[in-house]
Design a protein around this motif. Sequence first.
Motif, short mmCIF file in Angstrom:
data_model
loop_
_atom_site.label_atom_id
_atom_site.label_comp_id
_atom_site.label_asym_id
_atom_site.label_seq_id
_atom_site.Cartn_x
_atom_site.Cartn_y
_atom_site.Cartn_z
N LYS A 10 0.85 -1.19 0.00
CA LYS A 10 0.00 0.00 0.00
C LYS A 10 0.89 1.24 0.00
CE LYS A 10 -3.88 -2.55 1.74
NZ LYS A 10 -5.00 -2.63 2.61
N ASP A 11 0.71 2.18 0.90
CA ASP A 11 1.49 3.43 0.89
C ASP A 11 2.65 3.41 1.86
OD1 ASP A 11 -0.15 4.53 -1.04
OD2 ASP A 11 -1.52 5.38 0.43
N LYS A 12 3.00 2.23 2.36
CA LYS A 12 4.05 2.13 3.39
C LYS A 12 5.18 1.23 2.92
CE LYS A 12 2.12 4.06 7.15
NZ LYS A 12 2.68 5.18 7.83
N LEU A 13 6.34 1.48 3.50
CA LEU A 13 7.48 0.59 3.36
C LEU A 13 7.76 0.01 4.74
CD1 LEU A 13 9.93 2.59 1.07
CD2 LEU A 13 8.13 0.97 0.42
N TYR A 14 8.01 -1.29 4.78
CA TYR A 14 8.31 -2.00 6.01
C TYR A 14 9.74 -2.52 5.92
CZ TYR A 14 3.33 -1.58 6.44
OH TYR A 14 2.07 -1.05 6.50
N LYS A 62 14.85 -21.13 18.31
CA LYS A 62 14.29 -22.46 18.54
C LYS A 62 13.07 -22.68 17.64
CE LYS A 62 15.76 -23.14 23.35
NZ LYS A 62 16.93 -22.35 23.33
N SER A 63 12.39 -21.57 17.31
CA SER A 63 11.20 -21.62 16.46
C SER A 63 11.22 -20.44 15.51
CB SER A 63 9.94 -21.58 17.33
OG SER A 63 8.80 -21.39 16.53
N PHE A 64 10.77 -20.68 14.30
CA PHE A 64 10.69 -19.61 13.30
C PHE A 64 9.26 -19.09 13.16
CE2 PHE A 64 14.61 -21.69 12.40
CZ PHE A 64 15.42 -20.73 11.82
N THR A 65 8.35 -19.62 13.95
CA THR A 65 6.92 -19.34 13.82
C THR A 65 6.58 -17.86 13.91
OG1 THR A 65 6.46 -21.49 14.79
CG2 THR A 65 4.64 -19.93 14.70
N ASP A 66 7.11 -17.13 14.87
CA ASP A 66 6.69 -15.76 15.11
C ASP A 66 7.71 -14.70 14.67
OD1 ASP A 66 4.22 -16.50 16.19
OD2 ASP A 66 5.12 -16.82 18.16
N LEU A 67 8.72 -15.09 13.93
CA LEU A 67 9.75 -14.12 13.56
C LEU A 67 9.21 -12.95 12.74
CD1 LEU A 67 12.88 -16.30 12.71
CD2 LEU A 67 12.47 -14.91 14.74
N PHE A 68 8.20 -13.19 11.89
CA PHE A 68 7.66 -12.14 11.02
C PHE A 68 6.55 -11.34 11.71
CE2 PHE A 68 5.80 -10.37 7.09
CZ PHE A 68 6.96 -9.97 6.46
N HIS A 69 6.17 -11.76 12.91
CA HIS A 69 5.06 -11.11 13.62
C HIS A 69 5.21 -9.59 13.79
CE1 HIS A 69 1.45 -11.08 16.02
NE2 HIS A 69 2.09 -10.39 16.94
N PRO A 70 6.39 -9.06 14.11
CA PRO A 70 6.50 -7.60 14.24
C PRO A 70 6.16 -6.84 12.96
CG PRO A 70 8.40 -8.66 15.25
CD PRO A 70 7.64 -9.73 14.52
N VAL A 71 6.47 -7.42 11.81
CA VAL A 71 6.12 -6.78 10.53
C VAL A 71 4.60 -6.80 10.35
CG1 VAL A 71 6.40 -6.84 8.02
CG2 VAL A 71 8.33 -7.44 9.50
N LEU A 72 4.00 -7.93 10.65
CA LEU A 72 2.54 -8.05 10.53
C LEU A 72 1.83 -7.05 11.43
CD1 LEU A 72 2.09 -11.94 10.43
CD2 LEU A 72 2.30 -10.34 8.51
N GLU A 73 2.33 -6.88 12.65
CA GLU A 73 1.73 -5.91 13.58
C GLU A 73 1.78 -4.49 13.02
OE1 GLU A 73 3.50 -6.13 17.45
OE2 GLU A 73 2.10 -7.68 18.10
N LEU A 74 2.95 -4.11 12.49
CA LEU A 74 3.07 -2.76 11.92
C LEU A 74 2.13 -2.56 10.73
CD1 LEU A 74 6.89 -1.92 11.92
CD2 LEU A 74 5.08 -0.80 13.22
N ALA A 75 1.94 -3.62 9.94
CA ALA A 75 1.08 -3.54 8.76
C ALA A 75 -0.40 -3.66 9.11
CB ALA A 75 1.46 -4.62 7.77
N GLY A 76 -0.69 -4.06 10.33
CA GLY A 76 -2.09 -4.20 10.76
C GLY A 76 -2.79 -5.39 10.12
N VAL A 77 -2.03 -6.45 9.85
CA VAL A 77 -2.62 -7.66 9.29
C VAL A 77 -2.32 -8.83 10.22
CG1 VAL A 77 -2.55 -6.87 6.90
CG2 VAL A 77 -0.63 -8.16 7.82
N LYS A 78 -3.13 -9.90 10.09
CA LYS A 78 -2.98 -11.02 11.02
C LYS A 78 -2.16 -12.17 10.47
CE LYS A 78 -7.15 -9.87 13.40
NZ LYS A 78 -7.94 -10.19 14.50
N SER A 79 -1.96 -12.21 9.16
CA SER A 79 -1.26 -13.37 8.61
C SER A 79 -0.25 -12.97 7.54
CB SER A 79 -2.25 -14.37 8.01
OG SER A 79 -2.80 -13.85 6.81
#
Length: 143
Positions: A10-14, A62-79
């Motif tokens: 959209k109009d943002k860079l992450y 130990k897990s790669f599951t939540d590594l991208f979570h901070p980007v998703l939070e900034l973008a306001g999306v859940k997945s």
Amino acid sequence: MKAATIYERKDKLYFHSSSKTTAGVWVITAPVLAVDKENTGEVGRALRECLAASREGVSHPKSFTDLFHPVLELAGVKSFSTFVKSAKCIEVETSDDVTVTLIPTRNDGVDDGFAPLPYKTEATLSSDEALGSVVSAALAMAE
């Protein structure tokens, strides 16, 4: 080597820094930043900050599951799936803290991720404005 990744959505860079683990795998590391894509000075500053934070020899997760979570939070999306559907991406690397290589990618979807394209752009880490302009040009080549 130091590395960072930039996504356009959209109009943002992450932005996020990337660091190499003790097992030799590159992973997302802080900082994770969002910037208005039209603000070239802030784009350059954010990239410079992410590259400065990149390290080698960080602990392997130990897990790669939540590594991208901070980007998703900034973008306001859940997945990741939702995020990827409308995202462009470039990879950025430097080995000398003077010159950066920007590598546009092709979005191959949620299952295959982003594949590097053969167009590479070299730039110097000069002013934030100039660096931000180079980022915009590289994102224009991403698919």
